[in-house]
Design a protein around this motif. Sequence first.
Motif, PDB file in Angstrom:
ATOM      1  N   VAL A  93     -10.606 -14.857 -57.289  1.00 32.03           N
ATOM      2  CA  VAL A  93     -10.511 -16.304 -57.093  1.00 32.03           C
ATOM      3  C   VAL A  93      -9.037 -16.684 -57.116  1.00 32.03           C
ATOM      4  O   VAL A  93      -8.372 -16.608 -58.156  1.00 32.03           O
ATOM      5  CB  VAL A  93     -11.303 -17.075 -58.165  1.00 32.03           C
ATOM      6  N   THR A  94      -8.538 -17.045 -55.954  1.00 35.62           N
ATOM      7  CA  THR A  94      -7.141 -17.453 -55.791  1.00 35.62           C
ATOM      8  C   THR A  94      -7.120 -18.834 -55.170  1.00 35.62           C
ATOM      9  O   THR A  94      -8.158 -19.345 -54.715  1.00 35.62           O
ATOM     10  CB  THR A  94      -6.394 -16.478 -54.857  1.00 35.62           C
ATOM     11  N   SER A  95      -5.950 -19.438 -55.095  1.00 35.88           N
ATOM     12  CA  SER A  95      -5.846 -20.749 -54.449  1.00 35.88           C
ATOM     13  C   SER A  95      -6.237 -20.649 -52.977  1.00 35.88           C
ATOM     14  O   SER A  95      -6.835 -21.575 -52.429  1.00 35.88           O
ATOM     15  CB  SER A  95      -4.438 -21.328 -54.605  1.00 35.88           C
ATOM     16  N   GLU A  96      -5.952 -19.513 -52.353  1.00 36.38           N
ATOM     17  CA  GLU A  96      -6.337 -19.323 -50.951  1.00 36.38           C
ATOM     18  C   GLU A  96      -7.865 -19.298 -50.802  1.00 36.38           C
ATOM     19  O   GLU A  96      -8.413 -19.920 -49.890  1.00 36.38           O
ATOM     20  CB  GLU A  96      -5.746 -18.014 -50.419  1.00 36.38           C
ATOM     21  N   ILE A  98     -10.077 -20.618 -52.889  1.00 32.41           N
ATOM     22  CA  ILE A  98     -10.572 -21.965 -53.205  1.00 32.41           C
ATOM     23  C   ILE A  98     -10.392 -22.882 -52.000  1.00 32.41           C
ATOM     24  O   ILE A  98     -11.297 -23.645 -51.641  1.00 32.41           O
ATOM     25  CB  ILE A  98      -9.866 -22.518 -54.460  1.00 32.41           C
ATOM     26  N   HIS A  99      -9.260 -22.799 -51.353  1.00 30.29           N
ATOM     27  CA  HIS A  99      -9.009 -23.610 -50.153  1.00 30.29           C
ATOM     28  C   HIS A  99     -10.005 -23.249 -49.047  1.00 30.29           C
ATOM     29  O   HIS A  99     -10.561 -24.133 -48.383  1.00 30.29           O
ATOM     30  CB  HIS A  99      -7.567 -23.411 -49.677  1.00 30.29           C
ATOM     31  N   ASP A 100     -10.245 -21.956 -48.858  1.00 27.20           N
ATOM     32  CA  ASP A 100     -11.183 -21.500 -47.830  1.00 27.20           C
ATOM     33  C   ASP A 100     -12.585 -22.053 -48.092  1.00 27.20           C
ATOM     34  O   ASP A 100     -13.237 -22.561 -47.181  1.00 27.20           O
ATOM     35  CB  ASP A 100     -11.207 -19.973 -47.783  1.00 27.20           C
TER      36      ASP A 100
END
Length: 144
Positions: A93-96, A98-100
């Motif tokens: 779980v990364t910001s990328e 989460i954005h996706d």
Amino acid sequence: FALTEAKLGLVPAVVSPYVVAAIGARAARRYFLTGETMSAAEALRLGLGHELATSGGDLDARIGIVVDFLLVCGPAAQREAKELIRAIDGRPVTSELIHDTAERIAKLRASPEGREGVAAFLEKRRASWVPPDPDPVVPPEPLP
């Protein structure tokens, strides 16, 4: 159930990514190397199935229940859910990520199917894709 390729001097290469994802490397090691047969209950426990039926009639009933559940869900949402699982499986779980996932739900909310599904929920009616008068969904009794 069995993965008997080793008995033929082969390996279950084609199915291996799916089997290892389902049952894990430890169980895969045992069954890939031994070629032994496992019971349906063991296959269920390991994650190779979702249900265990005790008879043909029980199997038909359990299939009918799953089909009834599938029929009340949006077809585009089901397609997107499959793609979502492929996209997030095994990823941290990364910001990328989460954005996706946020982009995916926003796209579906704005889609015709998403708008229809939310409207049907708020108006307490069936969505347009749900067949008329589906049989009531009654979960099967758990097996001992």
